[in-house]
Design a protein around this motif. Structure first.
Motif, PDB file in Angstrom:
ATOM      1  N   SER A   1       5.685   2.682   0.387  1.00 36.44           N
ATOM      2  CA  SER A   1       6.779   2.334   1.302  1.00 36.44           C
ATOM      3  C   SER A   1       6.610   3.016   2.646  1.00 36.44           C
ATOM      4  CB  SER A   1       8.129   2.726   0.698  1.00 36.44           C
ATOM      5  OG  SER A   1       8.395   1.948  -0.433  1.00 36.44           O
ATOM      6  N   LYS A   2       6.180   4.273   2.630  1.00 37.11           N
ATOM      7  CA  LYS A   2       5.950   4.988   3.890  1.00 37.11           C
ATOM      8  C   LYS A   2       4.821   4.342   4.681  1.00 37.11           C
ATOM      9  CE  LYS A   2       7.856   9.436   2.604  1.00 37.11           C
ATOM     10  NZ  LYS A   2       7.626  10.865   2.389  1.00 37.11           N
ATOM     11  N   ALA A   3       3.784   3.875   3.994  1.00 38.63           N
ATOM     12  CA  ALA A   3       2.680   3.194   4.664  1.00 38.63           C
ATOM     13  C   ALA A   3       3.172   1.890   5.287  1.00 38.63           C
ATOM     14  CB  ALA A   3       1.549   2.923   3.680  1.00 38.63           C
ATOM     15  N   ALA A   4       3.968   1.127   4.548  1.00 38.37           N
ATOM     16  CA  ALA A   4       4.512  -0.133   5.076  1.00 38.37           C
ATOM     17  C   ALA A   4       5.405   0.136   6.283  1.00 38.37           C
ATOM     18  CB  ALA A   4       5.289  -0.868   3.985  1.00 38.37           C
ATOM     19  N   GLN A   5       6.195   1.181   6.205  1.00 41.15           N
ATOM     20  CA  GLN A   5       7.074   1.544   7.313  1.00 41.15           C
ATOM     21  C   GLN A   5       6.253   1.901   8.558  1.00 41.15           C
ATOM     22  OE1 GLN A   5       9.334   5.153   6.728  1.00 41.15           O
ATOM     23  NE2 GLN A   5      10.912   4.478   8.149  1.00 41.15           N
ATOM     24  N   ALA A   6       5.236   2.740   8.391  1.00 40.45           N
ATOM     25  CA  ALA A   6       4.426   3.191   9.521  1.00 40.45           C
ATOM     26  C   ALA A   6       3.626   2.050  10.143  1.00 40.45           C
ATOM     27  CB  ALA A   6       3.487   4.308   9.072  1.00 40.45           C
ATOM     28  N   VAL A   7       2.992   1.239   9.322  1.00 42.97           N
ATOM     29  CA  VAL A   7       2.172   0.133   9.838  1.00 42.97           C
ATOM     30  C   VAL A   7       3.060  -0.915  10.502  1.00 42.97           C
ATOM     31  CG1 VAL A   7       0.641  -1.773   9.170  1.00 42.97           C
ATOM     32  CG2 VAL A   7       0.234   0.534   8.285  1.00 42.97           C
ATOM     33  N   SER A   8       4.193  -1.242   9.891  1.00 40.54           N
ATOM     34  CA  SER A   8       5.070  -2.250  10.500  1.00 40.54           C
ATOM     35  C   SER A   8       5.677  -1.747  11.802  1.00 40.54           C
ATOM     36  CB  SER A   8       6.160  -2.690   9.513  1.00 40.54           C
ATOM     37  OG  SER A   8       7.109  -1.668   9.299  1.00 40.54           O
ATOM     38  N   ALA A   9       5.890  -0.459  11.926  1.00 42.98           N
ATOM     39  CA  ALA A   9       6.407   0.100  13.176  1.00 42.98           C
ATOM     40  C   ALA A   9       5.383  -0.060  14.300  1.00 42.98           C
ATOM     41  CB  ALA A   9       6.778   1.569  12.994  1.00 42.98           C
ATOM     42  N   LEU A  10       4.107   0.114  13.987  1.00 41.18           N
ATOM     43  CA  LEU A  10       3.055  -0.038  14.988  1.00 41.18           C
ATOM     44  C   LEU A  10       2.760  -1.499  15.307  1.00 41.18           C
ATOM     45  CD1 LEU A  10       0.578   2.781  13.926  1.00 41.18           C
ATOM     46  CD2 LEU A  10       2.013   2.718  15.977  1.00 41.18           C
ATOM     47  N   LEU A  11       3.019  -2.381  14.365  1.00 42.40           N
ATOM     48  CA  LEU A  11       2.800  -3.818  14.581  1.00 42.40           C
ATOM     49  C   LEU A  11       4.118  -4.474  14.990  1.00 42.40           C
ATOM     50  CD1 LEU A  11       0.504  -4.722  11.537  1.00 42.40           C
ATOM     51  CD2 LEU A  11      -0.169  -4.427  13.932  1.00 42.40           C
ATOM     52  N   ALA A  12       4.718  -3.961  16.048  1.00 46.48           N
ATOM     53  CA  ALA A  12       6.023  -4.441  16.503  1.00 46.48           C
ATOM     54  C   ALA A  12       6.007  -5.955  16.690  1.00 46.48           C
ATOM     55  CB  ALA A  12       6.397  -3.750  17.801  1.00 46.48           C
ATOM     56  N   GLY A  13       7.053  -6.599  16.210  1.00 45.04           N
ATOM     57  CA  GLY A  13       7.172  -8.043  16.336  1.00 45.04           C
ATOM     58  C   GLY A  13       6.386  -8.822  15.304  1.00 45.04           C
ATOM     59  N   SER A  14       5.767  -8.124  14.368  1.00 48.15           N
ATOM     60  CA  SER A  14       4.967  -8.780  13.339  1.00 48.15           C
ATOM     61  C   SER A  14       5.437  -8.295  11.971  1.00 48.15           C
ATOM     62  CB  SER A  14       3.485  -8.443  13.537  1.00 48.15           C
ATOM     63  OG  SER A  14       2.703  -9.085  12.572  1.00 48.15           O
ATOM     64  N   GLU A  15       5.544  -9.208  11.060  1.00 52.52           N
ATOM     65  CA  GLU A  15       5.998  -8.871   9.714  1.00 52.52           C
ATOM     66  C   GLU A  15       4.843  -8.356   8.859  1.00 52.52           C
ATOM     67  OE1 GLU A  15       9.151 -11.324   7.512  1.00 52.52           O
ATOM     68  OE2 GLU A  15       7.248 -11.975   6.652  1.00 52.52           O
ATOM     69  N   VAL A  16       5.145  -7.381   8.015  1.00 48.27           N
ATOM     70  CA  VAL A  16       4.205  -6.831   7.042  1.00 48.27           C
ATOM     71  C   VAL A  16       4.849  -7.010   5.674  1.00 48.27           C
ATOM     72  CG1 VAL A  16       3.131  -4.692   6.204  1.00 48.27           C
ATOM     73  CG2 VAL A  16       3.257  -5.145   8.657  1.00 48.27           C
ATOM     74  N   VAL A  17       4.060  -7.398   4.691  1.00 50.30           N
ATOM     75  CA  VAL A  17       4.584  -7.538   3.330  1.00 50.30           C
ATOM     76  C   VAL A  17       3.892  -6.515   2.444  1.00 50.30           C
ATOM     77  CG1 VAL A  17       4.855  -9.053   1.326  1.00 50.30           C
ATOM     78  CG2 VAL A  17       5.074  -9.993   3.635  1.00 50.30           C
ATOM     79  N   LEU A  18       4.691  -5.650   1.820  1.00 48.25           N
ATOM     80  CA  LEU A  18       4.187  -4.673   0.859  1.00 48.25           C
ATOM     81  C   LEU A  18       4.231  -5.305  -0.524  1.00 48.25           C
ATOM     82  CD1 LEU A  18       3.367  -1.826  -0.159  1.00 48.25           C
ATOM     83  CD2 LEU A  18       5.815  -1.267  -0.180  1.00 48.25           C
ATOM     84  N   VAL A  19       3.067  -5.386  -1.160  1.00 43.21           N
ATOM     85  CA  VAL A  19       2.963  -5.930  -2.509  1.00 43.21           C
ATOM     86  C   VAL A  19       2.521  -4.803  -3.424  1.00 43.21           C
ATOM     87  CG1 VAL A  19       1.828  -7.620  -4.001  1.00 43.21           C
ATOM     88  CG2 VAL A  19       2.294  -8.190  -1.616  1.00 43.21           C
ATOM     89  N   THR A  20       3.247  -4.590  -4.508  1.00 43.45           N
ATOM     90  CA  THR A  20       2.857  -3.583  -5.496  1.00 43.45           C
ATOM     91  C   THR A  20       2.793  -4.222  -6.878  1.00 43.45           C
ATOM     92  OG1 THR A  20       5.149  -2.864  -5.846  1.00 43.45           O
ATOM     93  CG2 THR A  20       3.853  -1.632  -4.234  1.00 43.45           C
ATOM     94  N   ARG A  21       1.911  -3.662  -7.689  1.00 45.27           N
ATOM     95  CA  ARG A  21       1.795  -4.087  -9.089  1.00 45.27           C
ATOM     96  C   ARG A  21       1.918  -2.850  -9.948  1.00 45.27           C
ATOM     97  NH1 ARG A  21      -3.544  -5.994  -9.750  1.00 45.27           N
ATOM     98  NH2 ARG A  21      -4.093  -3.937 -10.497  1.00 45.27           N
ATOM     99  N   ALA A  22       2.857  -2.865 -10.872  1.00 41.35           N
ATOM    100  CA  ALA A  22       3.037  -1.788 -11.851  1.00 41.35           C
ATOM    101  C   ALA A  22       3.110  -2.460 -13.212  1.00 41.35           C
ATOM    102  CB  ALA A  22       4.299  -0.985 -11.574  1.00 41.35           C
ATOM    103  N   GLY A  23       2.117  -2.194 -14.055  1.00 40.15           N
ATOM    104  CA  GLY A  23       2.048  -2.915 -15.322  1.00 40.15           C
ATOM    105  C   GLY A  23       1.840  -4.383 -15.016  1.00 40.15           C
ATOM    106  N   SER A  24       2.702  -5.233 -15.541  1.00 39.50           N
ATOM    107  CA  SER A  24       2.604  -6.665 -15.247  1.00 39.50           C
ATOM    108  C   SER A  24       3.655  -7.104 -14.235  1.00 39.50           C
ATOM    109  CB  SER A  24       2.753  -7.470 -16.541  1.00 39.50           C
ATOM    110  OG  SER A  24       4.026  -7.233 -17.107  1.00 39.50           O
ATOM    111  N   GLN A  25       4.346  -6.134 -13.642  1.00 38.62           N
ATOM    112  CA  GLN A  25       5.425  -6.433 -12.693  1.00 38.62           C
ATOM    113  C   GLN A  25       4.914  -6.409 -11.253  1.00 38.62           C
ATOM    114  OE1 GLN A  25       8.679  -7.126 -13.551  1.00 38.62           O
ATOM    115  NE2 GLN A  25       9.023  -7.568 -11.400  1.00 38.62           N
ATOM    116  N   LEU A  26       5.107  -7.502 -10.540  1.00 38.55           N
ATOM    117  CA  LEU A  26       4.761  -7.588  -9.118  1.00 38.55           C
ATOM    118  C   LEU A  26       6.031  -7.533  -8.293  1.00 38.55           C
ATOM    119  CD1 LEU A  26       2.181 -10.527  -8.948  1.00 38.55           C
ATOM    120  CD2 LEU A  26       1.716  -8.095  -8.732  1.00 38.55           C
TER     121      LEU A  26
END
Length: 171
Positions: A77-102
């Motif tokens: 989440s911190k990585a998504a926050q930092a990268v999306s802050a630098l890519l102003a005006g552009s959407e970033v999607v954080l995708v995580t997989r834990a077990g079989s849950q996406l």
């Protein structure tokens, strides 16, 4: 009818959600990646280096993808926050997989947005991305992977300046 059941039947119903662990609830992610609209891997490598996000970056037809190395705690989440802050005006999607849950969550301007149904994400994903998300491939199986930790912050600034200059020239 009740005579067919033994008298010593007992079972326990847990009062917490620990039984969901098999589905991914409560597990640490085994994969976290950022989907971006960045046109190539070099600019995203530079952005990740500036944000101090350790990732393996690869270009795709839908935009560059950063496969995060730090999966612990709130690091994705911190990585998504930092990268999306630098890519102003552009959407970033954080995708995580834990077990079989996406899970998939939108981030824009350093702010967390709405969750996205994982099925919608996979519906339009390139095959390599789908294989990566589903665990059928690893980042080592992909072509053209670049390491964000191999670029210094100063090198990242220079790379982004060079890219911006080239984009202005092309317009």
């Amino acid at each position: 009818m009740s005579d067919d059941l033994p008298d010593d039947i007992s079972f326990e119903i847990p009062d917490d959600l620990s039984g969901l662990d098999a589905l991914g609830g409560g597990q640490s992610p085994t994969l976290a990646l950022l989907l971006t609209q960045v046109a190539g891997s070099e600019p995203l490598v530079a952005v990740c280096a500036l944000a101090q996000v350790a990732a393996d970056v690869v270009a795709s037809r839908i935009g560059a993808i950063a496969v995060l190395r730090d999966l612990g705690g709130t690091a994705p989440s911190k990585a998504a926050q930092a990268v999306s802050a630098l890519l102003a005006g552009s959407e970033v999607v954080l995708v995580t997989r834990a077990g079989s849950q996406l899970t998939a969550t939108r981030w824009e301007g350093g702010e967390r947005g709405a969750d996205i149904p994982a099925g919608l994400l996979l519906d339009s994903a390139p095959q390599d991305l789908e294989d990566l998300i589903l665990g059928e491939k690893t980042v080592a199986d992909l072509q053209g992977v670049a390491d964000s930790t191999s670029m210094s912050r100063l090198g990242a600034m220079r790379a982004l300046k060079k890219i911006a200059k080239k984009m202005r020239k092309d317009q």
